[in-house]
Scaffold this active site. Sequence first.
Site, short mmCIF file in Angstrom:
data_model
loop_
_atom_site.label_atom_id
_atom_site.label_comp_id
_atom_site.label_asym_id
_atom_site.label_seq_id
_atom_site.Cartn_x
_atom_site.Cartn_y
_atom_site.Cartn_z
N GLY A 94 5.35 -13.23 140.19
CA GLY A 94 4.48 -13.70 138.88
C GLY A 94 5.28 -14.12 137.79
O GLY A 94 6.31 -13.33 137.43
N VAL A 95 5.09 -15.15 137.33
CA VAL A 95 6.06 -15.76 136.34
C VAL A 95 5.28 -15.89 134.69
O VAL A 95 5.60 -16.70 134.05
CB VAL A 95 6.62 -17.18 136.54
CG1 VAL A 95 5.86 -18.15 136.63
CG2 VAL A 95 7.90 -17.48 135.80
N GLY A 107 5.26 -10.98 133.55
CA GLY A 107 6.29 -11.04 134.66
C GLY A 107 7.66 -11.22 133.86
O GLY A 107 8.51 -10.43 134.07
N ARG A 112 -0.84 3.76 124.34
CA ARG A 112 -1.43 3.25 123.21
C ARG A 112 -2.26 4.43 122.50
O ARG A 112 -2.20 4.60 121.35
CB ARG A 112 -2.73 2.28 123.62
CG ARG A 112 -2.10 0.79 123.87
CD ARG A 112 -3.07 0.03 124.47
NE ARG A 112 -2.65 -1.32 124.76
CZ ARG A 112 -3.30 -1.92 125.63
NH1 ARG A 112 -4.15 -1.89 126.45
NH2 ARG A 112 -2.73 -3.38 125.95
N HIS A 172 -8.33 1.66 134.37
CA HIS A 172 -7.80 1.13 133.21
C HIS A 172 -9.07 -0.08 132.50
O HIS A 172 -9.47 -0.68 133.29
CB HIS A 172 -6.54 0.29 133.85
CG HIS A 172 -5.97 -0.99 132.88
ND1 HIS A 172 -5.61 -0.31 131.48
CD2 HIS A 172 -6.25 -2.28 132.92
CE1 HIS A 172 -5.27 -1.61 130.63
NE2 HIS A 172 -5.70 -2.60 131.40
#
Length: 337
Positions: free
Chosen positions: A54-55, A59, A186, A210
């Site tokens: 994944g770009v 990623g 968080r 999540h």
Amino acid sequence: MSLANKFLSILTRRYRLKKSYCSSNRCSSSTKDQILHHLSNPAECHRSKVSIIGVGNVGIAVAVSLLAQNITNDIAIVSLNEQKLKGEVLDLQHASQFLYDPSVVGGTDLKITQNSYVTIIAASDKDVKPLDMIRNISADVIKHSPHTFLIIVSDPVNVLTQECAKTLGVPKNRIIGTGCHVDSVRLRHLISQKYGVAPESCSGWVLGDHGDCSVIAWSTLSVGGTRISSTDQWPGLHEEIIKVTKYDGKSTSTWTIALSISDMVKSILQNTRKVFSVSVPVKGFYGIMDDVYLSLPSVLGANGVSEIVQLPLTDTEIEALQRAACHMKTLQQELTC
């Protein structure tokens, strides 16, 4: 012959030999050989290779985080978005002199991930069903790196992590979903802001799934080892943790996620055995009877997930976790239809 003439004769012969050598060397050797004098073959350095599928923003941020912290110096990035991939990889290669001289390669074929120690799946494809996407990618990853540790980032993370564990035939301890790790990070930040102390001095866990079905384990919240009273809970905390906030179009979650993932990779490569709230099988925990994955605090080291921390949760927290398990079971059924 005088001493001066003898000395001149020796210098002349040496010059001719050197000239002859250099001339023949230029004809037969490469430019590299002219610059570098070869003494021995270079050794192959042991690299802890990490591959990123994944770009997108996450990623690339993971790649930068890993390289900047010198967690690894060997990265392969795979994406079908060839144009963007080329640009991002070239940018990282140009910056290599500032990043401990890493090896960074990119391509559209998962073959370049071969022999990866850790593989991070952060891909998304709105045209392909999530389960189909994760099956195709993970199977190809394991084909090229049968002993890799898989870190699943793509959503829905618990379902996709379980799908990999079910279909790949590899030990479950080597398949880790990022789960509620970022939510827990968080939470600690918000506690630190409320009490005016460093986040490292704050403790607390977000469990379950999540997002909306995450569970704040209020009984685990503490500052400097002192438990926060249940009467000191503040409204809107859960919403503050799960919301995706944007300022001028910039997502505030990219670098938090990337640095969190880098910390997980570091724990595996360096066997730091830190505890993360990650996706694990929860059947049998806290009265959960469904075969689902949820986030629980787990020890992460050189063997992947080695232990699950059994928190002394309150009845209210256990009930919330059981509801999250029911939701996860329903989500599984919806995605498999």
